[in-house]
Write an enzyme that holds these catalytic residues in place. Sequence first.
Site, short mmCIF file in Angstrom:
data_model
loop_
_atom_site.label_atom_id
_atom_site.label_comp_id
_atom_site.label_asym_id
_atom_site.label_seq_id
_atom_site.Cartn_x
_atom_site.Cartn_y
_atom_site.Cartn_z
N ASP A 105 0.83 -1.20 0.00
CA ASP A 105 0.00 0.00 0.00
C ASP A 105 0.87 1.26 0.00
O ASP A 105 1.86 1.35 0.73
CB ASP A 105 -0.89 -0.02 1.24
N GLU A 160 1.22 0.09 -4.96
CA GLU A 160 0.38 1.26 -5.21
C GLU A 160 1.30 2.46 -5.01
O GLU A 160 1.79 2.68 -3.90
CB GLU A 160 -0.79 1.32 -4.23
#
Length: 581
Positions: free
Chosen positions: A256, A291
């Site tokens: 993330d 990401e």
Amino acid sequence: MLHFPRSWGAEPLGDGRWLFGIWAPSVAEVAVRVGGSDTPLQRQPDGFWRGEAAGEPGAEYGFVLDGSVRPDPAARAQAGDVHGPSLLLDPRGFRWDQPWAGRSWEEAVIYELHIGTFTEEGTFAAAARRLRDLAKLGITAIELLPVGQFTGRHGWGYDGVLPYAPHRNYGSPDDLKALIAAAQDHGIMVLLDVVYNHFGPDGAYLHAYAPEFFDTQRHTPWGAGIDYSGPPVRAFFIENALYWLTEYRLDGLRLDATDQIEDPSEPELLVELAQRVRAADLGRPIHLTTEDNRNITRLHEPEAELYTAEWNDDYHHAIHCLLTGEDEAYYAPYAADPMADLCLALECGYVEQGQPRPGTEKLRGESSAHLPWPSFINFNQNHDQTGNRALGERLTALAEDAPLQVAHALLLCAPFTPLLFMGEEEGSRAPFLFFADFHGDLAEALRKGRAKEFAGFKGFAERAPDPLDPATRDASRPFAESGSARAAEWRELTARLLALRAGGIVPLLKSGRAGDPVVTRMGERALRAEWPFVAGRLIVTARFGPDAGMEADVMEADVPLRAPDLGFETEECGFAVWVEV
């Protein structure tokens, strides 16, 4: 009997003995308390405290810091919430009945799901019971939103504070392993979303163990940044990745917000983590994805052999603006000419590649046209782009079904890696809202923070549901329309598209790229794209609505003189795909 020995936490030695390790360089005294009995630990030169103690699997334990008992930040399981004792857990107790050789990335069709809302029960065991239907549909990978234990009963998982311990309300560690084993028995890979850029606001006792874990001079959206330069800090995260991949037999991880992992070291944490995972040789393909808001390419260069793929927000923004006409906040640059941006995404992957963009002065990204097409994970919806809206609307609630189905077909037939958000396979219109289970001052701070987030979207903040109300979580379950004629139509389309992808498109992907794509804009709302492979060509045509400026009939323009492998058309919208070998 999969076990990854770690430097942090409690490790089984056999015969009821455990080795305990905790990094607390500024603490004067540290002991481990197992079942009410304290054993002093010995300080090591590197700031770790280590020692052995007896205990049975399932026994409660915690570290005693200068007289205060705290949970283990690397606990494999908790006895209760994030503030209470940890549990001794021997990972060798779980039996994996069937071997698993993994799957290649070219076969990946990712299905992102949130354990707490994917089923009514919101558990690992309940999710496992739905896997057969996903496999029959053609899904080849599930991606779980973070499961590391967080405050309260329910939440998205991105406020986790115990990244080694599966969230207790979802089930036990063995329940999660059983879910993974069941998925792999159905031929489905399992990826896990992990958060290495911050800790949640409640229960992060690493601040007490080691203030040195954090860089107080660097601030992130979630508080003080993490100091990734120290070896114990790096070990905490690298061991976490290897722990999940080894003990839980995962097929990969999604890291993330890697743009928030700022590390001046050489090699930086992201590079060393990937190198360590690749060196582990776990006997199956391991897929690491990121990401990263920077639109960089160095982590995904094939010769670097680091990361497999990157979430491509640019593709989503182009599709979203094309179908909805929204132009507020971060959508503004993509709203100027979303069809041009969509064509660029189909040609190059990223839209923003360092060039000037309308509505923004900040240049972002770098050239990405040379990267393999499957290294971009494209999506029309995901948890972020849906849940970070004040009202949690899916794209299916903002646009008509005809252009939506064209976008759905384009996503599943293009040579990029497609990701579906749970329920998208049947056109779910249920919202996915932000929700949490905080109390007191923390709850009020969350409410105010969410209202501030939506200041750029007119009228949304006033209408946003309360994120602390359990009804907000309940409204986010995706299958309210299951069994309807519309859901059946969407599922049938998804199955047809995924069957074509598996039988015709995946072999092209595996054969390798054989040149540059040609993407042609055919009008205001229509395009044609062709991608060359060693084994043949992939051609798609798509029309998203009425288009007075269309140069030619996009469904007929310069395509092979045979029927498409799959196509559909309405009065205003249409899609066709040809696989030539």
